[in-house]
Scaffold this motif. Structure first.
Motif, PDB file in Angstrom:
ATOM      1  N   HIS A  47      48.100  28.392  40.652  1.00 15.89           N
ATOM      2  CA  HIS A  47      46.632  28.375  40.593  1.00 15.89           C
ATOM      3  C   HIS A  47      46.137  27.007  41.042  1.00 15.89           C
ATOM      4  CE1 HIS A  47      46.254  32.247  38.620  1.00 15.89           C
ATOM      5  NE2 HIS A  47      47.121  31.871  37.701  1.00 15.89           N
ATOM      6  N   SER A  51      40.536  27.117  41.718  1.00 15.94           N
ATOM      7  CA  SER A  51      40.398  28.370  40.968  1.00 15.94           C
ATOM      8  C   SER A  51      40.492  28.179  39.462  1.00 15.94           C
ATOM      9  CB  SER A  51      41.460  29.385  41.421  1.00 15.94           C
ATOM     10  OG  SER A  51      42.762  28.948  41.075  1.00 15.94           O
ATOM     11  N   LYS A  52      41.391  27.302  38.995  1.00 16.78           N
ATOM     12  CA  LYS A  52      41.573  27.106  37.555  1.00 16.78           C
ATOM     13  C   LYS A  52      41.840  25.626  37.284  1.00 16.78           C
ATOM     14  CE  LYS A  52      43.289  31.811  36.693  1.00 16.78           C
ATOM     15  NZ  LYS A  52      42.037  32.271  36.080  1.00 16.78           N
ATOM     16  N   HIS A 121      41.626  26.846  31.420  1.00 23.79           N
ATOM     17  CA  HIS A 121      41.793  27.907  32.423  1.00 23.79           C
ATOM     18  C   HIS A 121      43.248  28.333  32.556  1.00 23.79           C
ATOM     19  CE1 HIS A 121      37.982  26.086  34.412  1.00 23.79           C
ATOM     20  NE2 HIS A 121      37.645  27.092  33.625  1.00 23.79           N
ATOM     21  N   GLN A 122      44.161  27.441  32.241  1.00 25.56           N
ATOM     22  CA  GLN A 122      45.589  27.737  32.299  1.00 25.56           C
ATOM     23  C   GLN A 122      46.324  26.740  31.406  1.00 25.56           C
ATOM     24  OE1 GLN A 122      47.679  26.804  36.023  1.00 25.56           O
ATOM     25  NE2 GLN A 122      45.807  25.922  36.842  1.00 25.56           N
ATOM     26  N   LEU A 152      45.312  33.756  29.093  1.00 21.87           N
ATOM     27  CA  LEU A 152      45.364  32.727  30.130  1.00 21.87           C
ATOM     28  C   LEU A 152      46.751  32.675  30.764  1.00 21.87           C
ATOM     29  CD1 LEU A 152      43.564  29.726  28.357  1.00 21.87           C
ATOM     30  CD2 LEU A 152      42.576  31.384  29.945  1.00 21.87           C
TER      31      LEU A 152
END
Length: 248
Positions: A47, A51-52, A121-122, A152
């Motif tokens: 990712h 995006s994250k 986000h991650q 996640l």
């Protein structure tokens, strides 16, 4: 290179690390830097920051946690927004210097993993690596349970935390249902990969051919300046066939 990279047991991995730091002339700092760089590239491959960008990195008290600290520094420079959960910080100069480097960049250290998870986000799971044995102790049981339950994406470093290096996920306890989205195996895959179904990377682009041959490691064909190589499910099927044939 063979169709299936051979795996490295926990004992062999420990022996290899010791040899790298003796006759191989590497320092622990160097090995941790190389490992953390590989982790950061795997995160980027899964990712990218567009995006994250918010990455929560859960670090344990050992070398696996150190790899996570190094990865955080690189991720910051890739334009991610890393935050660090590091509840058991050892009194060790190497780890203390890594913490200072991150604080100098303004990277936050969080004390409430569950609250931080809601804003991420991650996640990078750098809690326990190949040397983990025994019972998961506080404060990590609830953290691993949260990793198992989260929607996640989670990237585990060398091993999903709480998994046995040889036999995979535990039959009970907080890691029983923990199946991360991605895994980066450092230097070589460990036998637990036969239980892993997500995206799988290998990192460790520094071994000499002599050292790789001694430990039965198949060095993947890294491309360009990449420090990681993604292994598809075809690799896992080929390895499992090879393992079955060796057992017969």
């Amino acid at each position: 290179m063979t169709n299936a990279l051979r795996t490295l047991s926990a004992k062999a991995a420990a022996d290899l690390d010791r040899e790298l730091m003796s006759s191989g002339a590497f320092s622990l700092d160097q090995l941790m830097e190389l490992a953390g760089l590989s982790v950061s590239q795997a995160v980027y491959r899964v990712h990218p920051p567009s995006s994250k960008p918010k990455v929560l990195i859960a670090c344990g008290p050992g070398n696996n946690g150190g790899d996570g600290l190094v990865a955080a520094r690189h991720l910051y420079h890739y334009k991610y927004q890393p935050s660090i959960y590091y509840p058991k910080q050892p009194k060790n100069e190497l780890y203390e210097r890594l913490v200072v480097q991150l604080k100098d960049l303004g990277i936050p250290f969080v004390t409430d993993f569950h609250a931080a998870l809601k804003d991420a986000h991650q996640v990078v799971d750098a809690i326990f690596g190949f040397s983990f044995t025994g019972e998961v102790r506080e404060p990590f049981p609830s953290v691993i349970s949260a990793l198992a339950a989260t929607s996640l994406p989670v990237l585990s470093v060398d091993a999903p935390s709480s998994w046995d290096i040889e036999s995979g996920p535990p039959s009970s306890g907080p890691g029983k249902d923990f199946h991360p989205t991605a895994l980066i195996s450092l230097t070589a895959p460990k036998p637990l990969v036969k239980h892993f179904k997500g995206r799988h990377f290998v990192g460790g682009r520094f071994l000499t051919k002599k050292m790789a041959d001694k430990y039965g490691i198949d060095v993947p064909e890294y491309e360009g300046v990449d420090q990681v190589k993604e292994l598809g499910q075809g690799w896992l099927r080929a390895w499992m066939r090879g393992a079955d044939e060796e057992g017969n």
